[in-house]
Design an enzyme around this catalytic site. Structure first.
Site, PDB file in Angstrom:
ATOM      1  N   ASP A   1       9.346   2.649  -0.243  1.00  0.00           N
ATOM      2  CA  ASP A   1       8.309   3.339   0.524  1.00  0.00           C
ATOM      3  C   ASP A   1       8.495   2.930   1.983  1.00  0.00           C
ATOM      4  O   ASP A   1       8.060   1.863   2.413  1.00  0.00           O
ATOM      5  CB  ASP A   1       6.924   2.953   0.003  1.00  0.00           C
ATOM      6  CG  ASP A   1       5.813   3.653   0.790  1.00  0.00           C
ATOM      7  OD1 ASP A   1       6.132   4.343   1.779  1.00  0.00           O
ATOM      8  OD2 ASP A   1       4.638   3.486   0.416  1.00  0.00           O
TER       9      ASP A   1
ATOM     10  N   TYR B   1       0.857  -1.187   0.000  1.00  0.00           N
ATOM     11  CA  TYR B   1       0.000   0.000   0.000  1.00  0.00           C
ATOM     12  C   TYR B   1       0.891   1.233   0.000  1.00  0.00           C
ATOM     13  O   TYR B   1       1.833   1.319   0.784  1.00  0.00           O
ATOM     14  CB  TYR B   1      -0.892   0.008   1.244  1.00  0.00           C
ATOM     15  CG  TYR B   1      -1.793   1.221   1.345  1.00  0.00           C
ATOM     16  CD1 TYR B   1      -2.829   1.427   0.432  1.00  0.00           C
ATOM     17  CD2 TYR B   1      -1.607   2.163   2.365  1.00  0.00           C
ATOM     18  CE1 TYR B   1      -3.654   2.540   0.532  1.00  0.00           C
ATOM     19  CE2 TYR B   1      -2.441   3.277   2.471  1.00  0.00           C
ATOM     20  CZ  TYR B   1      -3.458   3.464   1.555  1.00  0.00           C
ATOM     21  OH  TYR B   1      -4.277   4.567   1.655  1.00  0.00           O
TER      22      TYR B   1
ATOM     23  N   LYS C   1       4.450   8.811   8.971  1.00  0.00           N
ATOM     24  CA  LYS C   1       4.276   8.191  10.290  1.00  0.00           C
ATOM     25  C   LYS C   1       5.330   8.668  11.307  1.00  0.00           C
ATOM     26  O   LYS C   1       5.234   9.786  11.772  1.00  0.00           O
ATOM     27  CB  LYS C   1       4.180   6.673  10.136  1.00  0.00           C
ATOM     28  CG  LYS C   1       2.960   6.332   9.249  1.00  0.00           C
ATOM     29  CD  LYS C   1       2.549   4.903   9.138  1.00  0.00           C
ATOM     30  CE  LYS C   1       1.235   4.837   8.370  1.00  0.00           C
ATOM     31  NZ  LYS C   1       1.229   4.019   7.195  1.00  0.00           N
TER      32      LYS C   1
HETATM   33  C1  LIG Z   1       0.531   4.567   5.813  1.00  0.00           C
HETATM   34  C2  LIG Z   1       1.247   4.324   4.559  1.00  0.00           C
HETATM   35  C3  LIG Z   1       1.137   5.188   3.447  1.00  0.00           C
HETATM   36  C4  LIG Z   1       0.141   6.314   3.401  1.00  0.00           C
HETATM   37  O1  LIG Z   1       0.392   7.298   4.355  1.00  0.00           O
HETATM   38  P1  LIG Z   1      -0.820   8.313   4.721  1.00  0.00           P
HETATM   39  O2  LIG Z   1      -0.178   9.245   5.703  1.00  0.00           O
HETATM   40  O3  LIG Z   1      -1.899   7.450   5.301  1.00  0.00           O
HETATM   41  O4  LIG Z   1      -1.240   8.985   3.484  1.00  0.00           O
HETATM   42  C5  LIG Z   1       1.945   4.973   2.362  1.00  0.00           C
HETATM   43  N1  LIG Z   1       2.819   3.956   2.335  1.00  0.00           N
HETATM   44  C6  LIG Z   1       2.945   3.088   3.365  1.00  0.00           C
HETATM   45  C7  LIG Z   1       3.955   1.998   3.289  1.00  0.00           C
HETATM   46  C8  LIG Z   1       2.159   3.231   4.498  1.00  0.00           C
HETATM   47  O5  LIG Z   1       2.259   2.346   5.490  1.00  0.00           O
END
Ligand SMILES: *Cc1c(COP(=O)(O)O)cnc(C)c1O
Length: 432
Positions: free
Chosen positions: A242, A147, A270
């Protein structure tokens, strides 16, 4: 065991549904997969949350990752208070932005320059645009079950074959937006190699979660990340890690330092915001210089680099750097995961556990989960029963089998013992 009262949460959720779609501002929070209304949270402190009925919960969600220090770490609170006294936003540079950028660069050697944004989604969206602008190519390779936020071109699941063109996984994503996205199975070097042989010269970037957290925790198999690196180099495309979830989580330098593989670009979120809305993307100076205003690739944000958000992220990174909690997090989490494994074995339940650092998942599955195809066979009904049982014991787990659990530096040995006692009771209960 008697179910704790959740009357206030129930009735507030009914009210919220009148004014907010589904009663939530992000679907992951809805209890759709486990049943019932989500708990409405009043406050958090250390490893605990309190809902508006006054129930105390041991928190393994940590706001879905940011709270590696637990809630309200004193140094984070103090940095926020100092900053708040000076105002909330100026739309002009502050020293805090540079300090956070420097802290990120010091922690993550592959990053020479970094741009702050407001969410992980914005970070991946901007990184993809930069990769396309920098390479002059359009195609993006991603992996099923990873994701990367709700970016149009990344809301694509697995196609069936290597060259299957993307099919959007949400209405509202035009086919054209997804047409340049190729989704491949995670951990499959052969498929990636074959795809690159076919279309490598059109590929702008390969983007992946180096440790997946978004189909439950799935670690890369031996050699997979190295193969991604080598193939990107060979075909002249950019490798994007990511690390929105894994950055500062699985190690201070992220998964790239844990597995010793150097991406061209890194996206963060995060923990880098410490609980405030922050995303970031970075890479070599040469690549990052293509971003506006130095270069032609446009990306902007009215509230980007917000002082409160920067202060919160900076204080979090400083505490992580100075206290280095990672060895203890590893030890505490592995004791927890070993205990869960034993409890599920004793209960006679089909299960596997996965852990990288302080991220883990107890999968109700009989096979090791290495890809989305395997994860899709998890017993989600059993998970729902487990989630409900743990909640009754005051243990707050992510409300989906396909999410990572997070341990924080604030979790004590007693918290782990209490969690394991609850798990032994619940797992034997749901097996019976
Ligand atoms: C949480 C997450 C996102 C999206 O971040 P948001 O702040 O919710 O837009 C993208 N990539 C990864 C790997 C994530 O865990």
């Amino acid at each position: 065991m008697t179910t704790p009262s959740r009357d206030n949460s129930q009735s507030h959720f009914t009210r919220a549904r009148q004014s907010i779609p589904g009663g939530v501002n992000s679907p992951a929070r809805a209890f759709g997969a486990v049943g019932g209304a989500p708990l409405i949270i009043d406050r958090g402190d250390g490893a605990y949350l309190w809902d508006i009925d006054g129930n105390r919960l041991v928190d393994y969600v940590g706001s879905w990752g940011p709270h590696i220090l637990g809630h309200r770490h004193p140094e984070v609170v103090s940095a926020l208070e100092t900053t708040l006294a000076k105002g909330t936003s100026f739309g002009a540079p502050t020293t805090l932005e540079t300090e956070l950028a420097e802290a990120v660069i010091a922690a993550v050697p592959s990053v020479e320059k970094v741009r702050m944004v407001n969410s992980g989604t914005e970070a991946t969206m901007s990184a993809i645009r930069l990769a396309r602008g920098h390479t002059g190519r359009d195609k993006v390779i991603k992996f099923a079950g990873c994701y990367h936020g709700h970016v149009d071109s990344l809301l694509v699941q697995a196609g069936s074959g290597a060259l299957t063109h993307g099919v959007p996984s949400s209405p509202g994503v035009p086919a054209g937006c997804a047409a340049d996205t190729v989704a491949l199975p995670f951990n499959d070097v052969e498929e990636l190699t074959a795809t690159m042989e076919n279309i490598g010269s059109e590929v702008a970037c390969v983007i992946l979660e180096p440790v997946v957290g978004n189909m439950g925790v799935v670690a890369p198999v031996e050699g997979f990340l190295d193969a991604c690196r080598q193939l990107c180099t060979a075909h002249g495309c950019l490798l994007i890690f990511d690390e929105v979830m894994t950055g500062f989580r699985v190690a201070f330098g992220g998964a790239q330092s844990l597995y010793n593989v150097t991406p061209d670009m890194t996206t963060m979120g995060k923990i880098v915001g410490g609980g405030m809305p922050v995303g970031a993307y970075g890479g070599s100076a040469e690549i990052m210089n293509s971003i506006s205003p130095d270069g032609p690739v446009y990306q902007a944000g009215t509230l980007s680099g917000n002082p409160l958000a920067m202060a919160c992220g900076l204080a979090t990174l400083k505490v992580l750097r100075d206290t280095n909690p990672y060895d203890r997090l590893d030890a505490v989490t592995s004791r927890l995961v070993d205990g869960l494994d034993q409890a599920a074995t004793d209960a006679g339940l089909d299960h596997v556990v996965a852990r990288v650092g302080s991220m883990f998942t107890l999968f109700f599955n009989s096979e090791p989960v290495t890809s989305y195809d395997v994860s899709a066979r998890n017993d989600t009904e059993r998970f729902a029963a487990y989630h409900r049982g743990m909640l009754d014991h005051g243990i707050y787990l992510p409300c989906s089998q396909f999410e990572a659990n997070f341990v924080s530096a604030a979790h004590t040995d007693e918290d782990i013992d209490a969690t394991l006692a609850a798990a032994r009771a619940v797992l034997s209960d749901i097996a019976g």
